[in-house]
Design an enzyme around this catalytic site. Structure first.
Site, PDB file in Angstrom:
ATOM      1  N   HIS A  82       0.589  -1.233  -0.056  1.00 46.98           N
ATOM      2  CA  HIS A  82       0.040   0.074   0.103  1.00 46.98           C
ATOM      3  C   HIS A  82       0.886   1.481  -0.005  1.00 46.98           C
ATOM      4  CE1 HIS A  82      -2.861   3.130   1.208  1.00 46.98           C
ATOM      5  NE2 HIS A  82      -2.322   3.292   2.309  1.00 46.98           N
TER       6      HIS A  82
ATOM      7  N   ASP B  87       7.290  21.782 -26.274  1.00 50.05           N
ATOM      8  CA  ASP B  87       6.982  20.378 -25.867  1.00 50.05           C
ATOM      9  C   ASP B  87       8.016  20.362 -24.601  1.00 50.05           C
ATOM     10  OD1 ASP B  87       6.980  17.457 -25.744  1.00 50.05           O
ATOM     11  OD2 ASP B  87       5.898  17.516 -27.279  1.00 50.05           O
TER      12      ASP B  87
ATOM     13  N   TRP C 160       7.064   0.088   4.090  1.00 51.41           N
ATOM     14  CA  TRP C 160       7.575   0.878   2.775  1.00 51.41           C
ATOM     15  C   TRP C 160       8.813   1.324   3.200  1.00 51.41           C
ATOM     16  CZ3 TRP C 160       8.660   5.882   1.174  1.00 51.41           C
ATOM     17  CH2 TRP C 160       8.634   6.740   2.019  1.00 51.41           C
TER      18      TRP C 160
ATOM     19  N   SER D 157      13.396   6.365 -13.696  1.00 49.45           N
ATOM     20  CA  SER D 157      12.369   6.908 -14.389  1.00 49.45           C
ATOM     21  C   SER D 157      12.025   8.512 -13.694  1.00 49.45           C
ATOM     22  CB  SER D 157      11.045   6.239 -14.132  1.00 49.45           C
ATOM     23  OG  SER D 157      10.074   7.005 -14.344  1.00 49.45           O
ATOM     24  N   SER D 158      12.165   8.670 -12.263  1.00 52.92           N
ATOM     25  CA  SER D 158      12.090   9.712 -11.649  1.00 52.92           C
ATOM     26  C   SER D 158      13.326  10.576 -12.226  1.00 52.92           C
ATOM     27  CB  SER D 158      12.071   9.489 -10.044  1.00 52.92           C
ATOM     28  OG  SER D 158      11.024   9.118  -9.882  1.00 52.92           O
TER      29      SER D 158
ATOM     30  N   HIS E 134      13.028  12.051   3.701  1.00 50.99           N
ATOM     31  CA  HIS E 134      12.461  13.346   4.018  1.00 50.99           C
ATOM     32  C   HIS E 134      12.305  14.215   3.028  1.00 50.99           C
ATOM     33  CE1 HIS E 134      10.462  16.082   6.543  1.00 50.99           C
ATOM     34  NE2 HIS E 134      11.022  17.035   5.781  1.00 50.99           N
TER      35      HIS E 134
ATOM     36  N   GLU F 224      11.814  13.211  -0.005  1.00 52.76           N
ATOM     37  CA  GLU F 224      10.993  12.623  -0.672  1.00 52.76           C
ATOM     38  C   GLU F 224       9.484  12.998  -0.252  1.00 52.76           C
ATOM     39  OE1 GLU F 224      10.465  10.623  -3.190  1.00 52.76           O
ATOM     40  OE2 GLU F 224       8.510   9.898  -2.789  1.00 52.76           O
TER      41      GLU F 224
ATOM     42  N   TYR G 173       8.617  16.027   0.707  1.00 51.02           N
ATOM     43  CA  TYR G 173       8.416  17.409  -0.088  1.00 51.02           C
ATOM     44  C   TYR G 173       8.305  17.188  -1.522  1.00 51.02           C
ATOM     45  CZ  TYR G 173       8.980  19.261   4.315  1.00 51.02           C
ATOM     46  OH  TYR G 173       8.950  19.849   5.424  1.00 51.02           O
TER      47      TYR G 173
ATOM     48  N   SER H 241      -1.377  27.294  -5.473  1.00 51.84           N
ATOM     49  CA  SER H 241      -1.244  28.691  -5.647  1.00 51.84           C
ATOM     50  C   SER H 241      -1.462  29.171  -6.888  1.00 51.84           C
ATOM     51  CB  SER H 241       0.434  28.882  -5.433  1.00 51.84           C
ATOM     52  OG  SER H 241       0.757  28.408  -4.149  1.00 51.84           O
TER      53      SER H 241
ATOM     54  N   HIS I 226      14.743  13.208  12.279  1.00 48.55           N
ATOM     55  CA  HIS I 226      13.302  13.242  13.256  1.00 48.55           C
ATOM     56  C   HIS I 226      12.693  12.107  13.066  1.00 48.55           C
ATOM     57  CE1 HIS I 226      11.355  15.730   9.578  1.00 48.55           C
ATOM     58  NE2 HIS I 226      11.169  14.100   9.334  1.00 48.55           N
ATOM     59  N   HIS I 227      13.036  11.243  12.131  1.00 48.00           N
ATOM     60  CA  HIS I 227      12.459   9.665  11.932  1.00 48.00           C
ATOM     61  C   HIS I 227      12.929   8.828  12.908  1.00 48.00           C
ATOM     62  CE1 HIS I 227       9.698  10.994   8.361  1.00 48.00           C
ATOM     63  NE2 HIS I 227      10.881  11.861   8.306  1.00 48.00           N
TER      64      HIS I 227
ATOM     65  N   THR J  82       6.887  26.967   5.944  1.00 49.05           N
ATOM     66  CA  THR J  82       5.562  26.447   5.601  1.00 49.05           C
ATOM     67  C   THR J  82       4.649  27.290   6.103  1.00 49.05           C
ATOM     68  OG1 THR J  82       6.502  24.422   6.182  1.00 49.05           O
ATOM     69  CG2 THR J  82       4.017  24.301   6.025  1.00 49.05           C
TER      70      THR J  82
ATOM     71  N   LYS K  70       3.678  30.073   3.690  1.00 43.97           N
ATOM     72  CA  LYS K  70       2.828  29.628   2.680  1.00 43.97           C
ATOM     73  C   LYS K  70       1.281  29.705   3.104  1.00 43.97           C
ATOM     74  CE  LYS K  70       5.638  27.405  -0.382  1.00 43.97           C
ATOM     75  NZ  LYS K  70       4.999  27.586  -1.667  1.00 43.97           N
TER      76      LYS K  70
ATOM     77  N   ARG L 262       1.193   0.884  15.026  1.00 47.53           N
ATOM     78  CA  ARG L 262       1.039   0.989  13.600  1.00 47.53           C
ATOM     79  C   ARG L 262       1.425  -0.604  12.947  1.00 47.53           C
ATOM     80  NH1 ARG L 262       5.538   4.442  10.501  1.00 47.53           N
ATOM     81  NH2 ARG L 262       4.636   3.847   8.483  1.00 47.53           N
TER      82      ARG L 262
HETATM   83  C1  HEM Z   1      -8.002   5.398   0.416  1.00 49.54           C
HETATM   84  C2  HEM Z   1      -7.336   5.936   1.399  1.00 49.54           C
HETATM   85  C3  HEM Z   1      -6.351   5.608   2.391  1.00 49.54           C
HETATM   86  C4  HEM Z   1      -6.576   4.630   3.431  1.00 49.54           C
HETATM   87  C5  HEM Z   1      -7.813   4.350   4.061  1.00 49.54           C
HETATM   88  C6  HEM Z   1      -5.222   4.398   4.041  1.00 49.54           C
HETATM   89  C7  HEM Z   1      -5.134   3.415   5.135  1.00 49.54           C
HETATM   90  C8  HEM Z   1      -3.923   3.258   5.636  1.00 49.54           C
HETATM   91  C9  HEM Z   1      -3.575   2.573   6.953  1.00 49.54           C
HETATM   92  C10 HEM Z   1      -4.709   1.996   7.800  1.00 49.54           C
HETATM   93  C11 HEM Z   1      -2.287   2.474   6.893  1.00 49.54           C
HETATM   94  C12 HEM Z   1      -1.518   1.695   8.238  1.00 49.54           C
HETATM   95  C13 HEM Z   1      -1.356   0.520   8.280  1.00 49.54           C
HETATM   96  C14 HEM Z   1      -0.787  -0.122   9.619  1.00 49.54           C
HETATM   97  O1  HEM Z   1       0.289   0.702  10.050  1.00 49.54           O
HETATM   98  O2  HEM Z   1      -1.176  -0.875  10.245  1.00 49.54           O
HETATM   99  C15 HEM Z   1      -1.550   2.931   6.007  1.00 49.54           C
HETATM  100  C16 HEM Z   1      -0.154   3.068   5.704  1.00 49.54           C
HETATM  101  C17 HEM Z   1       0.395   3.974   4.931  1.00 49.54           C
HETATM  102  N1  HEM Z   1      -0.078   4.700   3.847  1.00 49.54           N
HETATM  103 FE1  HEM Z   1      -2.195   4.736   3.666  1.00 49.54          FE
HETATM  104  N2  HEM Z   1      -4.410   4.808   3.086  1.00 49.54           N
HETATM  105  C18 HEM Z   1      -4.657   5.702   2.263  1.00 49.54           C
HETATM  106  C19 HEM Z   1      -4.274   6.190   1.321  1.00 49.54           C
HETATM  107  C20 HEM Z   1      -2.936   6.760   1.299  1.00 49.54           C
HETATM  108  C21 HEM Z   1      -2.187   7.572   0.464  1.00 49.54           C
HETATM  109  C22 HEM Z   1      -3.084   8.446  -0.533  1.00 49.54           C
HETATM  110  C23 HEM Z   1      -0.939   7.590   0.510  1.00 49.54           C
HETATM  111  C24 HEM Z   1       0.208   8.264  -0.026  1.00 49.54           C
HETATM  112  C25 HEM Z   1       0.164   9.146  -0.785  1.00 49.54           C
HETATM  113  C26 HEM Z   1      -0.726   6.469   1.621  1.00 49.54           C
HETATM  114  C27 HEM Z   1       0.526   6.139   2.041  1.00 49.54           C
HETATM  115  C28 HEM Z   1       0.771   5.533   3.159  1.00 49.54           C
HETATM  116  C29 HEM Z   1       1.861   5.015   3.560  1.00 49.54           C
HETATM  117  C30 HEM Z   1       3.336   5.514   3.259  1.00 49.54           C
HETATM  118  C31 HEM Z   1       1.948   4.051   4.831  1.00 49.54           C
HETATM  119  C32 HEM Z   1       2.874   3.428   5.557  1.00 49.54           C
HETATM  120  C33 HEM Z   1       2.860   1.882   5.013  1.00 49.54           C
HETATM  121  C34 HEM Z   1       3.909   1.138   5.962  1.00 49.54           C
HETATM  122  O3  HEM Z   1       3.552   1.368   7.334  1.00 49.54           O
HETATM  123  O4  HEM Z   1       5.020   0.762   5.669  1.00 49.54           O
HETATM  124  N3  HEM Z   1      -1.975   6.387   2.195  1.00 49.54           N
HETATM  125  N4  HEM Z   1      -2.643   3.620   5.082  1.00 49.54           N
HETATM  126 CU   LIG Z   2      10.871  13.603   7.393  1.00 45.48          CU
END
Ligand code: HEM
Ligand SMILES: [Cu+2]
Lengths: 298, 529
Positions: B80, B109, B145, B173-174, B257, B259, B261, B272, B306-307, B332, B335, B454
């Protein structure tokens, strides 16, 4: 901005098959390498990995010739404006910056281990409690004893900087000089000195690679200094190894430029391909200076 | 390739339309085609990553293990996060950059069109590789992740090798995408478009591209060290050989970090542009916006630890990274004040792009505040690795990055498709998303502060009520995104024809070309006064 009145139209190429071929090539290549590594680790007798990897490599080689071939043709066909040239320049400079950051990660790892993690493991400093993991472990750099020699047998010795590495430094710095001389010759349209200086640069690069190989063989066979001999070997081979890979790429680039020059490409004003390759070469040279100082001498 | 040369000389007025069929997309060098592909790819990944989130929330609907095994739950949280970050958010912004930057600076282009196509097509390849790991023996990545060593090295499933190569492809790619953006902005601006006249979206992307080129190689470095530890016996992340698992975290977060931003600065830029349009006032403090963005970007290199407050870094480190992090709140804040001042006494209307932008400002600020709380090192000992963190980063990512993308999509859809989208449905999409996401993520603050960890599939009975509310909100938010899909398809297929400038308060070169924007625009650069 090429001036309000006299702008040449910016060249936007029509459809191209090369990017998708490049993508397929990369995908197949990394899939092959991954399969190969995993089979190796799992102890499988045979693996399709090398074959897949080889196929991917062929696709990539085909792509490189085709794509660069197309660009060279367009360039020689006069399609590129000075503005296009600037795009290439920005592109190459930022690419080199990204390479700098790639090396920065490994240099950072080296500094961190030497100045923080290592001393802590040896019981010094702020986080010296780490020493209770392997009581009695003493940290020194170069690290000739690892905390767990069963798993990571320590090297018996290290490469002295004043032998081959010093020679290699001289070789690489001279190669930067000869390349600059080649560039000057190019600017004056002196084709023969250009060829001579460039050929010399390539030879110096190859000599560097040869000595580097000799050094590695010495390290592995006589010193027990390997990738697996603890963090000293890991950082040593990672940094010098990636540098060596970059030198190889640089030699390749310069060789292609040499062939193009033999074919009569480039002139005093238009030779960005050559310049890009030489920027890359100077970058590789600068990284080596960093390596020589921080990996070998200090 | 001789065809290429034939076309070249005719570059002046020779406006040929797109090729037909699938090959148009595979072979294209057109920034609008490539932008479109990026956006669709991103949306597909958003749904995929979203469905993984639905699995997570379904499992957490009630305490106890009901639907999935812990091992699979770990793969779901990991995938996820990875899919959302690298597959949904980053490509969406690259897609917007592709579409809009040439239009905004008056370029024909992107600077390097073939490389542009390469950058895009690497992504489907990378994600095929990444997602295929789920079907491999031993399962997919299950280490979060953030893939901390030694979970991702010594104890990782075999598929980690392919994960590493997938990351390499994404990074490639990035970096190429970012190089293209920088070259376009620095070299292809129309005469008269000075740096300080550029729309903020262009500015924020310039700075984002710099961040990308600076940190994606570091990510490549860290996964390469993992690869070596796993397959070639090095000991970067193993203390037994003199290395250190904490080294992994330092290198990872040096990338990680900045990332975050990378995921938010382009949204800052888009918002803006949008807020002044619907407030019918010029942006307040343009110059300070530019400098604030630049200082955020530079500071973002100095705060990574800080992480890592709880991992055991020296006290000086804790203090330095605590204060440096808090410092970021200053630009911030600048802004947020500027956006608020732009709206102040404006004659505002609330079409969908504006609704998403206003929600962005408010909810992103909430995420910013919880970030400040997390920045307090001694307090973080309590918050670390709890649901409070999950609440925090979803407040910056969902109403931050994702709402920024929605706002941009609605704002520029008329320009892309030539039709107005269905405003009523779009408002419904907004309100459902707004309610759904707050319901999903607000309660996470409470359970987090109370200590719910978590990345764990089960929890204490006392968290049951809040988790059920969270899950219901998450399901509602997830389902609502199908409505977005419907709105976009409807808008592509028809709707009220859009004029060149559908928003009366809008400003910028992109509104000087017809809607839909012709296949080739600005073949001769416009004059900017
Ligand atoms: C549909 C909306 C979303 C829901 C319901 C959702 C739900 C969750 C939940 C419940 C977790 C925690 C899992 C755990 O720690 O047990 C999680 C982790 C995370 N989510 Fe989401 N999320 C959503 C959207 C997003 C979006 C849009 C992003 C990023 C742009 C995102 C990035 C992350 C990241 C980076 C983690 C941490 C994964 C990890 O623990 O390694 N999520 N999400
Ligand atoms: Cu950070």
């Amino acid at each position: 901005m090429a001036g309000a009145k006299t702008h040449d139209p910016y060249y936007v190429p029509a459809q191209s098959k090369w990017p998708i071929i490049a993508t397929v090539g990369m995908f197949v290549t990394v899939f092959g390498v991954g399969t190969w590594f995993n089979d190796m680790k799992a102890g499988h007798e045979s693996s399709h990995g090398p074959l897949i990897f080889f196929c991917g490599g062929l696709v990539l080689a085909y792509m490189l010739f085709g794509w660069f071939g197309a660009v060279i043709k367009e360039s020689r066909g006069g399609l590129y404006s000075p503005q296009m040239d600037r795009s290439f320049r920005w592109g190459m400079s930022w690419f080199i910056f990204s390479e700098v950051m790639f090396f920065a990660a490994f240099f950072g790892a080296l500094f961190y281990v030497r100045h923080f993690a290592g001393p802590w493991l040896g019981g010094e400093g702020d986080k010296g409690v780490a020493n209770m993991l392997w009581p009695g472990f003493e940290f020194s750099w170069p690290l000739l004893n690892t905390p767990d020699p069963q798993k990571y047998p320590a090297p018996e010795g290290i490469i002295s900087p004043w032998g081959l590495p010093l020679l290699n430094t001289i070789l690489l710095v001279s190669s930067s000089v000869t390349l600059t001389l080649a560039h000057h010759a190019m600017r004056k349209n002196h084709r023969t000195p250009l060829k001579v200086w460039l050929a010399l640069t390539i030879i110096l690069g190859l000599a560097f690679l040869g000595f580097q190989a000799e050094e590695y063989i010495h390290a592995y066979n006589e010193l027990g200094l390997t990738l697996g001999s603890g963090i000293y070997g890991a950082t040593f081979f990672m940094l010098t190894g990636f540098h060596g890979a970059h030198v190889t790429l640089g030699v390749l680039m310069l060789s292609i430029m040499f062939i193009r020059i033999l074919k009569g490409h480039f002139n005093a004003d238009q030779h960005f391909g050559f310049e890009a390759a030489s920027w890359y070469w100077h970058f590789v040279d600068v990284v080596w200076i960093g390596l020589f100082v921080f990996v070998y001498v200090l | 390739m001789s065809a290429v040369i034939d076309h070249g000389h005719a570059g002046h007025d020779h406006h040929h339309g797109p090729a037909k069929g699938l090959m148009r997309w595979v072979l294209t060098t057109n920034h609008k085609d490539i932008g479109t592909m990026y956006l669709w790819f991103s949306f597909a990944m958003f749904l995929l990553g979203g469905s993984f989130a639905m699995v997570i929330r379904a499992e957490l609907f009630q305490p106890g293990l009901q639907i999935v095994q812990p091992e699979f739950f770990n793969q779901m949280t990991t995938m996820h996060g990875l899919v959302m970050v690298f597959g949904a958010v980053m490509p969406a912004f690259v897609g917007l950059a592709n579409w809009m930057i040439p239009l905004m600076v008056g370029a024909p282009d992107m600077a390097l069109p073939r490389m542009n196509n390469f950058s895009f097509w690497l992504l489907p390849a990378a994600f095929t590789l990444l997602v295929s790991t789920l079907f491999m023996e031993g399962g997919g990545p299950n280490f979060g992740w953030t893939f901390y060593a030694p979970l991702s090295t010594t104890y990782a499933p075999a598929s980690v090798t392919f994960f590493i190569f997938a990351i390499h492809l994404m990074g490639f790619s990035s970096i190429m995408g970012a190089i293209n953006v920088i070259a376009t902005i620095l070299n292809l601006r129309a005469p008269g478009m000075t740096l300080m006249k550029m729309p903020l979206f262009v500015w924020t992307w310039l700075i984002t591209a710099f961040l990308l080129i600076a940190v994606m190689p570091v990510l490549a470095g860290v996964v390469t060290m993992m690869l070596m530890d796993i397959h070639f016996g090095t000991s970067f992340f193993s203390a037994a050989g003199g290395g250190d698992p904490v080294l992994f975290q330092h290198v990872f977060w040096f990338f990680g970090h900045p990332e975050v931003y990378i995921m938010i600065l382009p949204a800052f830029g888009a918002v803006s542009s949008i807020i002044p349009t619907f407030a019918r006032k010029p942006l307040f403090g343009y110059t300070s916006m530019v400098y604030a963005t630049a200082s955020i970007a530079l500071l973002s290199f100095l705060v990574w630890a800080h992480h890592m407050f709880t991992v055991g870094i020296p006290l000086t480190g804790e203090l330095f990274f605590m204060y440096a992090t808090m410092l970021i709140a200053v630009p911030t804040g600048v802004k947020v004040f500027n956006w608020a001042s732009t709206m102040w006494q404006g004659s505002m209307t609330f079409e969908a792009p504006m609704l998403f932008s206003v929600a962005f400002v408010i909810l992103f600020t909430i995420g910013g505040f919880s970030g400040l709380m997390l920045a307090i090192a001694p307090a973080d000992f309590q918050y670390h690795d709890t649901y409070f963190v999950v609440a925090h980063f979803h407040y910056v990512l969902v109403p931050g990055a994702i709402f920024g993308i929605f706002a941009s999509a609605y704002y520029w859809l008329p320009k892309w498709t030539g039709h107005m989208y269905d405003e009523t449905l779009a408002k419904l999409h907004f309100w459902m998303s707004f309610i759904g996401m707050n319901m999903a993520f607000f309660p996470m603050h409470f359970v987090g502060l109370a200590g719910m960890p978590r990345r764990i599939p089960d929890y204490n009975m006392m968290f049951a009520n809040f988790n059920m509310i969270s899950s219901i909100g998450a399901f509602a938010f997830g389902a609502t995104q199908l409505l977005f899909l419907f709105i976009v398809i409807k808008c592509i297929r028809g709707g009220k024809p859009a004029p060149a400038k559908p928003w009366d308060g809008a400003d910028g070169l992109e509104w000087t070309v017809p809607s839909p924007a012709p296949y080739h625009t600005f073949s001769t650069p416009p004059e900017v006064k």
